[in-house]
Each structure stands twice: as structure tokens, then as C-alpha cells.
Design an enzyme around this catalytic site. Structure first.
Site, PDB file in Angstrom:
ATOM      1  N   PHE A  14      -8.185  -7.723 -10.523  1.00  0.00           N
ATOM      2  CA  PHE A  14      -7.412  -6.591 -11.137  1.00  0.00           C
ATOM      3  C   PHE A  14      -6.285  -6.744 -11.961  1.00  0.00           C
ATOM      4  CE2 PHE A  14      -9.509  -5.366  -7.098  1.00  0.00           C
ATOM      5  CZ  PHE A  14     -10.358  -4.325  -7.651  1.00  0.00           C
ATOM      6  N   ASP A  65      -4.084 -14.512   1.931  1.00  0.00           N
ATOM      7  CA  ASP A  65      -4.811 -13.374   1.937  1.00  0.00           C
ATOM      8  C   ASP A  65      -5.900 -13.247   3.274  1.00  0.00           C
ATOM      9  OD1 ASP A  65      -7.104 -11.276   1.354  1.00  0.00           O
ATOM     10  OD2 ASP A  65      -6.399 -11.528  -0.706  1.00  0.00           O
ATOM     11  N   GLY A  69     -10.076  -7.626   2.425  1.00  0.00           N
ATOM     12  CA  GLY A  69      -9.948  -6.622   1.485  1.00  0.00           C
ATOM     13  C   GLY A  69      -8.902  -5.732   1.983  1.00  0.00           C
ATOM     14  N   SER A 118       0.263 -12.101   5.686  1.00  0.00           N
ATOM     15  CA  SER A 118       1.507 -12.756   5.166  1.00  0.00           C
ATOM     16  C   SER A 118       2.647 -13.002   6.295  1.00  0.00           C
ATOM     17  CB  SER A 118       1.924 -12.137   4.166  1.00  0.00           C
ATOM     18  OG  SER A 118       2.928 -10.987   4.086  1.00  0.00           O
ATOM     19  N   HIS A 138      -0.778  -2.588  -0.697  1.00  0.00           N
ATOM     20  CA  HIS A 138      -0.214  -1.465  -1.363  1.00  0.00           C
ATOM     21  C   HIS A 138       0.448  -0.454  -0.613  1.00  0.00           C
ATOM     22  CE1 HIS A 138      -0.919  -4.105  -4.744  1.00  0.00           C
ATOM     23  NE2 HIS A 138      -1.390  -3.236  -5.735  1.00  0.00           N
TER      24      HIS A 138
END
Ligand code: MG
Length: 215
Positions: A14, A65, A69, A118, A138
Site C-alpha cells: 500500500f 512484522d 496481517g 515490535s 494502525h
């Protein structure tokens, strides 16, 4: 090496090419000072921009990561992609895609993927970083964690880059913008021009004084 745009175009992700090239330019400046780190690699689109810059200056890019997802990429959700779903495990798994991307981009000797959340890695991290790219979860909690855990490791003169900043709430989620504003409010960063939704801040070097500070 400059980023392989033909390859990048084929990678799921994205990141707008204009944002990607800005990321690459900032990363080229950063990579002369030390290693870089990105949070939220997905299939590796931004990793190719950052990794290409790291390779040019014989630096290293660490990526973080969990590769499961985000919330909206789960089965049945709006951004679900069946090609990233491991049918056997019944889970999203983007890690094989990142590995393939790094192999195709010739970046296996430059990029070090870390598969975890993280804040777990941050518990033991102590290496100063020349650039931290925040493009992970997010939600407010995820974005705050990424900021609070990693901004502290940015070396003087190093960069904090945040993706998906929407100043207008009608255009997108506000969590990345929130941490971008937190960083500015800390007074530790010079605000550089944005590129689309990519916010770029630079930590003041030691002895450097903000130009708008009273004498
Ligand atoms: Mg993003």
C-alpha cells in the site's frame, strides 16, 4: 543501487511510488550514519526501497512484522487477500512473500527480517538507528507502542518516518497522525516536508538548535 521499480510494482502493498522514492531518498541519507529499521513489512514493498538505500551505503535494514496481517486483513475482513492465507494453518502468513521479495531484489545480504511484535523486540534492543519507519498496526495502541518503543533509538541526526498520515479524519485513521504529532510535540525533531501521506522528521543533532528558538 536504485530500487527496481518493475519488481516493486509486482509486490503487494500500500505504498505509493512517490512516497516510496521519498523513503528511498531519506534512507540514502540515513544509511551513511548507521542501520535502519522498519515496522510493518507485509510483503516487502517498502523493504525494497529502504533495503536498496541500505545496500548502497553498505548498511543494514532490520524489518519487524508478525506477518499475520493487520486486523482488517483477516479472513472475512475488508482487506483480506486469499493469496496471503495459509489454508492449512487457517492464518494469514505474509512472511514467505517477504522472503521471496528480498531474494528477487537481491537484498538477502542487507535486510534482516525479524518475525515478532515490535514491543517484544524492543524489550532487548539497544542499537542506535539512523532511521525508523513506522508503518505497522494502525490502532492507537499499536502506533503508540511503535513510537514509544522505537523513536528513542533514533540517533542524533537520524530520521523518524511515519506512513499513512491523514490530517483529515474523513480520509483515513488518525493513529499514525497522532504519533507524528506526539513526536513533533516532543521538541526533539525537525519537521521536514511530507510526501503525500508520508511524514518525515529528523532528530536534531547534538548542538543543533531549532531555527525558530528564541535567542
Ligand atoms: Mg502504510
Amino acid at each position: 543501487m536504485t530500487p527496481d521499480m518493475k519488481l516493486i510494482d509486482e509486490i503487494k502493498g500500500f505504498l505509493d511510488p512517490e512516497e516510496g522514492m521519498r523513503l528511498y531518498d531519506v534512507a540514502c541519507e540515513a544509511a551513511k550514519m548507521g542501520p535502519l529499521l522498519e515496522i510493518g513489512s507485509y510483503c516487502g514493498k517498502s523493504s525494497v526501497y529502504l533495503g536498496s538505500a541500505a545496500k548502497t551505503h553498505n548498511s543494514v535494514l532490520f524489518t519487524i512484522d508478525h506477518h499475520r496481517g493487520s486486523e482488517e486483513q483477516q479472513f472475512g475482513e475488508g482487506y483480506f487477500d486469499p493469496e496471503l492465507y495459509d489454508e492449512k494453518e487457517k492464518k494469514v502468513d505474509t512472511f514467505p512473500h517477504l522472503r521471496k521479495t528480498l531474494e528477487r531484489a537481491g537484498l538477502e545480504d542487507t535486510v534482516v527480517p525479524m518475525v515478532s511484535t515490535s514491543h517484544v523486540i524492543a524489550r532487548v534492543w539497544s542499537t542506535p538507528l539512523s532511521l525508523v519507519f513506522i508503518d505497522g498496526g494502525h490502532t492507537y495502541r499499536a502506533a503508540f507502542n511503535d513510537y514509544s518503543c522505537w523513536a528513542r533509538h533514533i540517533m542524533p541526526g537520524g530520521f523518524l518516518v511515519v506512513h499513512d498520515i491523514f490530517k483529515n479524519p474523513d480520509e483515513g485513521g488518525q493513529a499514525p497522525y497522532h504519533v507524528y504529532k506526539l513526536a513533533i510535540a516532543s521538541g526533539q525533531f525537525e519537521v521536514l516536508p511530507m510526501t503525500k501521506t508520508l511524514g518525515v522528521l529528523r532528530r536534531y543533532a547534538c548542538g543543533e538548535i531549532p531555527s525558530d528558538l528564541p535567542a
